[in-house]
Design an enzyme around this catalytic site. Sequence first.
Site, PDB file in Angstrom:
ATOM      1  N   LYS A 223      78.578  73.040  24.079  1.00  0.00           N
ATOM      2  CA  LYS A 223      77.484  72.945  23.093  1.00  0.00           C
ATOM      3  C   LYS A 223      76.972  74.334  22.725  1.00  0.00           C
ATOM      4  CE  LYS A 223      73.142  71.996  24.589  1.00  0.00           C
ATOM      5  NZ  LYS A 223      72.078  72.960  24.236  1.00  0.00           N
ATOM      6  N   ASN A 224      76.630  75.111  23.738  1.00  0.00           N
ATOM      7  CA  ASN A 224      75.958  76.379  23.442  1.00  0.00           C
ATOM      8  C   ASN A 224      76.888  77.416  22.825  1.00  0.00           C
ATOM      9  OD1 ASN A 224      73.586  75.264  24.198  1.00  0.00           O
ATOM     10  ND2 ASN A 224      73.507  76.190  26.238  1.00  0.00           N
TER      11      ASN A 224
ATOM     12  N   ASP B  87      70.487  75.570  33.588  1.00  0.00           N
ATOM     13  CA  ASP B  87      70.917  74.312  32.974  1.00  0.00           C
ATOM     14  C   ASP B  87      71.557  73.348  33.976  1.00  0.00           C
ATOM     15  OD1 ASP B  87      69.995  75.234  30.566  1.00  0.00           O
ATOM     16  OD2 ASP B  87      71.956  75.720  29.736  1.00  0.00           O
TER      17      ASP B  87
ATOM     18  N   CYS C 169      58.672  74.773  23.489  1.00  0.00           N
ATOM     19  CA  CYS C 169      59.417  73.535  23.677  1.00  0.00           C
ATOM     20  C   CYS C 169      59.130  73.029  25.075  1.00  0.00           C
ATOM     21  CB  CYS C 169      60.900  73.716  23.397  1.00  0.00           C
ATOM     22  SG  CYS C 169      61.869  74.286  24.761  1.00  0.00           S
TER      23      CYS C 169
ATOM     24  N   ARG D 264      59.166  80.073  25.433  1.00  0.00           N
ATOM     25  CA  ARG D 264      60.379  80.535  24.762  1.00  0.00           C
ATOM     26  C   ARG D 264      60.114  81.352  23.492  1.00  0.00           C
ATOM     27  NH1 ARG D 264      64.875  75.902  24.874  1.00  0.00           N
ATOM     28  NH2 ARG D 264      66.249  77.687  24.828  1.00  0.00           N
ATOM     29  N   PRO D 265      59.517  82.521  23.648  1.00  0.00           N
ATOM     30  CA  PRO D 265      59.281  83.358  22.470  1.00  0.00           C
ATOM     31  C   PRO D 265      60.588  83.931  21.905  1.00  0.00           C
ATOM     32  CG  PRO D 265      58.707  84.554  24.476  1.00  0.00           C
ATOM     33  CD  PRO D 265      59.088  83.163  24.908  1.00  0.00           C
TER      34      PRO D 265
ATOM     35  N   ASP E  90      60.506  87.191  20.617  1.00  0.00           N
ATOM     36  CA  ASP E  90      60.166  88.599  20.417  1.00  0.00           C
ATOM     37  C   ASP E  90      61.357  89.531  20.616  1.00  0.00           C
ATOM     38  OD1 ASP E  90      59.807  87.636  23.149  1.00  0.00           O
ATOM     39  OD2 ASP E  90      59.243  89.693  23.638  1.00  0.00           O
ATOM     40  N   GLN E  91      62.252  89.180  21.541  1.00  0.00           N
ATOM     41  CA  GLN E  91      63.378  90.087  21.812  1.00  0.00           C
ATOM     42  C   GLN E  91      64.408  90.034  20.672  1.00  0.00           C
ATOM     43  OE1 GLN E  91      63.398  92.251  24.531  1.00  0.00           O
ATOM     44  NE2 GLN E  91      61.307  91.452  24.583  1.00  0.00           N
TER      45      GLN E  91
ATOM     46  N   ARG F   4      65.945  74.894  18.538  1.00  0.00           N
ATOM     47  CA  ARG F   4      65.577  76.295  18.415  1.00  0.00           C
ATOM     48  C   ARG F   4      66.771  77.227  18.349  1.00  0.00           C
ATOM     49  NH1 ARG F   4      61.453  77.783  21.275  1.00  0.00           N
ATOM     50  NH2 ARG F   4      62.402  79.807  21.427  1.00  0.00           N
TER      51      ARG F   4
ATOM     52  N   ARG G  65      71.600  65.071  22.724  1.00  0.00           N
ATOM     53  CA  ARG G  65      71.597  66.441  22.183  1.00  0.00           C
ATOM     54  C   ARG G  65      72.747  67.244  22.774  1.00  0.00           C
ATOM     55  NH1 ARG G  65      66.065  69.589  22.197  1.00  0.00           N
ATOM     56  NH2 ARG G  65      67.535  70.988  21.195  1.00  0.00           N
TER      57      ARG G  65
HETATM   58  N1  EPU Z   1      62.759  85.095  26.247  1.00  0.00           N
HETATM   59  C1  EPU Z   1      61.748  85.926  25.833  1.00  0.00           C
HETATM   60  N2  EPU Z   1      61.832  86.489  24.581  1.00  0.00           N
HETATM   61  C2  EPU Z   1      62.870  86.259  23.739  1.00  0.00           C
HETATM   62  C3  EPU Z   1      63.901  85.404  24.172  1.00  0.00           C
HETATM   63  C4  EPU Z   1      63.822  84.845  25.436  1.00  0.00           C
HETATM   64  O1  EPU Z   1      60.790  86.160  26.566  1.00  0.00           O
HETATM   65  O2  EPU Z   1      62.880  86.787  22.626  1.00  0.00           O
HETATM   66  C5  EPU Z   1      62.698  84.481  27.594  1.00  0.00           C
HETATM   67  C6  EPU Z   1      62.667  82.957  27.546  1.00  0.00           C
HETATM   68  O3  EPU Z   1      61.355  82.470  27.322  1.00  0.00           O
HETATM   69  C7  EPU Z   1      63.215  82.592  28.907  1.00  0.00           C
HETATM   70  C8  EPU Z   1      64.235  83.712  29.167  1.00  0.00           C
HETATM   71  O4  EPU Z   1      63.905  84.763  28.273  1.00  0.00           O
HETATM   72  O5  EPU Z   1      62.208  82.641  29.876  1.00  0.00           O
HETATM   73  C9  EPU Z   1      65.687  83.328  28.958  1.00  0.00           C
HETATM   74  O6  EPU Z   1      65.835  82.645  27.732  1.00  0.00           O
HETATM   75  P1  EPU Z   1      67.098  82.812  26.791  1.00  0.00           P
HETATM   76  O7  EPU Z   1      66.699  83.519  25.557  1.00  0.00           O
HETATM   77  O8  EPU Z   1      68.238  83.384  27.568  1.00  0.00           O
HETATM   78  O9  EPU Z   1      67.420  81.307  26.426  1.00  0.00           O
HETATM   79  P2  EPU Z   1      68.043  80.836  25.059  1.00  0.00           P
HETATM   80  O10 EPU Z   1      69.025  81.841  24.621  1.00  0.00           O
HETATM   81  O11 EPU Z   1      66.978  80.412  24.129  1.00  0.00           O
HETATM   82  C10 EPU Z   1      70.147  79.620  26.038  1.00  0.00           C
HETATM   83  C11 EPU Z   1      70.674  78.225  26.073  1.00  0.00           C
HETATM   84  C12 EPU Z   1      69.810  77.379  27.006  1.00  0.00           C
HETATM   85  C13 EPU Z   1      69.849  78.003  28.388  1.00  0.00           C
HETATM   86  C14 EPU Z   1      69.371  79.457  28.313  1.00  0.00           C
HETATM   87  C15 EPU Z   1      69.459  80.195  29.634  1.00  0.00           C
HETATM   88  C16 EPU Z   1      71.615  77.957  23.838  1.00  0.00           C
HETATM   89  C17 EPU Z   1      71.560  77.267  22.546  1.00  0.00           C
HETATM   90  N3  EPU Z   1      70.650  77.652  24.720  1.00  0.00           N
HETATM   91  O12 EPU Z   1      68.824  79.528  25.526  1.00  0.00           O
HETATM   92  O13 EPU Z   1      70.408  76.099  27.047  1.00  0.00           O
HETATM   93  O14 EPU Z   1      69.019  77.287  29.270  1.00  0.00           O
HETATM   94  O15 EPU Z   1      70.160  80.173  27.356  1.00  0.00           O
HETATM   95  O16 EPU Z   1      70.735  80.159  30.126  1.00  0.00           O
HETATM   96  O17 EPU Z   1      72.506  78.746  24.065  1.00  0.00           O
HETATM   97  C18 EPU Z   1      70.432  73.751  27.300  1.00  0.00           C
HETATM   98  O18 EPU Z   1      71.623  73.775  26.952  1.00  0.00           O
HETATM   99  O19 EPU Z   1      69.888  72.726  27.777  1.00  0.00           O
HETATM  100  C19 EPU Z   1      69.632  74.961  27.178  1.00  0.00           C
HETATM  101  C20 EPU Z   1      68.302  74.945  27.210  1.00  0.00           C
END
Ligand code: EPU
Length: 425
Positions: free
Chosen positions: A22-23, A307, A119, A124-125, A127-128, A95, A399
Amino acid sequence: MDRIIVSGGARLVGEVQVSGSKNATLALMAAALLGEGETVLRNVPRLRDVDGMLQILAALGARAEWDAHDPNTLRILGDTVDRPEAPYDLVRRMRASFMVLGPLLARFGRGRVSEPGGCAIGVRPVDQHLKGLEALGAKIELSHGYVEASSERLHGARVAFDVCTVNGTQNVMMAACLADGETVLENAAREPEVIELAAVLTKMGARIEGAGTARVVVEGVSRLRGVEHAVSGDRIEAGTLLAAGVVTRGDVRVRGIDASVMQATIEKLRETGAEIELEQEGIRARAFDAPRGLDAVTAPYPGFATDMQSQLMAVLTVANGSSIVTETVFENRFMHVPELLRLGADISVSGRTAHVRGVPRLMGAPVMATDLRASAGLIVAALAAEGETEVNRVYHIDRGYERIEEKLRSLGARIRRVQGTGQEA
Ligand code: EPU
C-alpha cells in the site's frame, strides 16, 4: 457499515499470496505525476486508500485508471494536469495524498494542497515536508487550511530533517529530482518504500544516490519519463498474516514478500518462540505453544515498525509472561488497547508504554477500531479468542488490506463479512 465476524480458535494452516505494498503504491502514484507520458504500475492492491489517491489524481486533471485487462494494473498520465489543487475533502481522508505537493511544484511550478489535519493515531504535522520544499526554493503560504506552494524553478539544497519522516523524505526527494543542481537530504527515512520510490524515479531518469541510508543525494535533471513497474509485496500485510499464524499456533506461509525488508518483525515473532523459516519466495511461521512475552519498541526502519505494533500486541495478550510494548513513532497509537481489554486481555498503558500481562485465553466480544492497524490487531486477537468477535467499522481495514477475510479464510479461519444491510458478503 460492514462488519467482520470471527469465530476464534481455528488453527491457521496454509499458504497465502501477499498483495502489493500500500505505502509503496501511494508514493509511486504521486511520482507518476513527474513523468512525461504514461506510468504503468502493476501488482497494485485494490484498497480504499489507493482509490482515494486515484480520486486526488483525477481532481488534479491527471488521467488515472485501472487497466481494462488486469485488475491490479494502474495507468497514470500526469501530462494532463490542469488544476494543481488537492481539495480538503479528499486529503483529510487520506493524508498520504499530501505527497502530490512535491511533484506538482517540481513539474508544474505550483501546487495547492489542503493541510491534512490530525488523524486518529496522532497530530502528524507536515512541517518537515514544507521545510524541505522551502529549502528547494518554493514559496509557501498557508491560507484557509491550504498549503499554497509556488516556484519558478526549484534549486538544489541541503535539507536536514528534524524528525525521520517517510512521506516527508519521499515528497522532498520527488521535488528534488526536477530541481537545478544537487540536493542532499540528511536524516532521511530509510524505509523500503523510500528505496522503491528512488528506484522507480531512477528508471524515470532521475539521479539519486544513497536511498536506504540516512543521506540521500539527488542531482536534478530537466525531465522525467513515465515507466512501468511492478509494486513489491506489502511487508505489513505479510507480518499481519504471520502474526495470525503464530497466535493460532498454526503453520502459515506467506508468498510474494522479500524477507529482508521485515527483519525486525521476524526477530520479534522468533522471540515469541515461533519457528520462522525464510524460503525462496516467502516466509513460513510455525508455532507450537503459547507465545512467550517480550519487550518491543517501535522505531523508524530498520527498527520494529509502528505499523506492526498492534498485531504483535495481539499475539502478546495470550503469551506466557509479561511484555512491554513502547510506541515511539506516533503519540496516540494504542487505540486497540481498550478493545483488546473487552476481549479479556490484561494491559495497562502509561504514556507511550503498554504493559501486557499474558492471559490463558481471550473471549470474543463486539469491538470497534479507529484506525487501520488497530483493526488488524483486533482481527489477529479475534482469531485466538474463544467464541465470536464482531469487528465493527471494517472500512478501516479496507483502507490497507486487500480481501483480508478471503485470505484468512483460505488459511482455515472462520471469518466472514456481513454487509451493512445485514447480508453475508
Ligand atoms: N512528523 C513530523 N513532521 C512532519 C512529518 C512527520 O513531526 O512533517 C512526525 C509524525 O507526526 C510522526 C513521525 O514524524 O510522529 C513519523 O511520521 P512519518 O512522517 O514517517 O509518517 P508518514 O510518512 O506520514 C508513513 C506511512 C505510515 C507509517 C509511517 C511510519 C504512508 C502512506 N504512511 O506515514 O503508515 O506508520 O510512515 O512508518 O507511507 C499505515 O500504513 O497504517 C500507516 C499509518
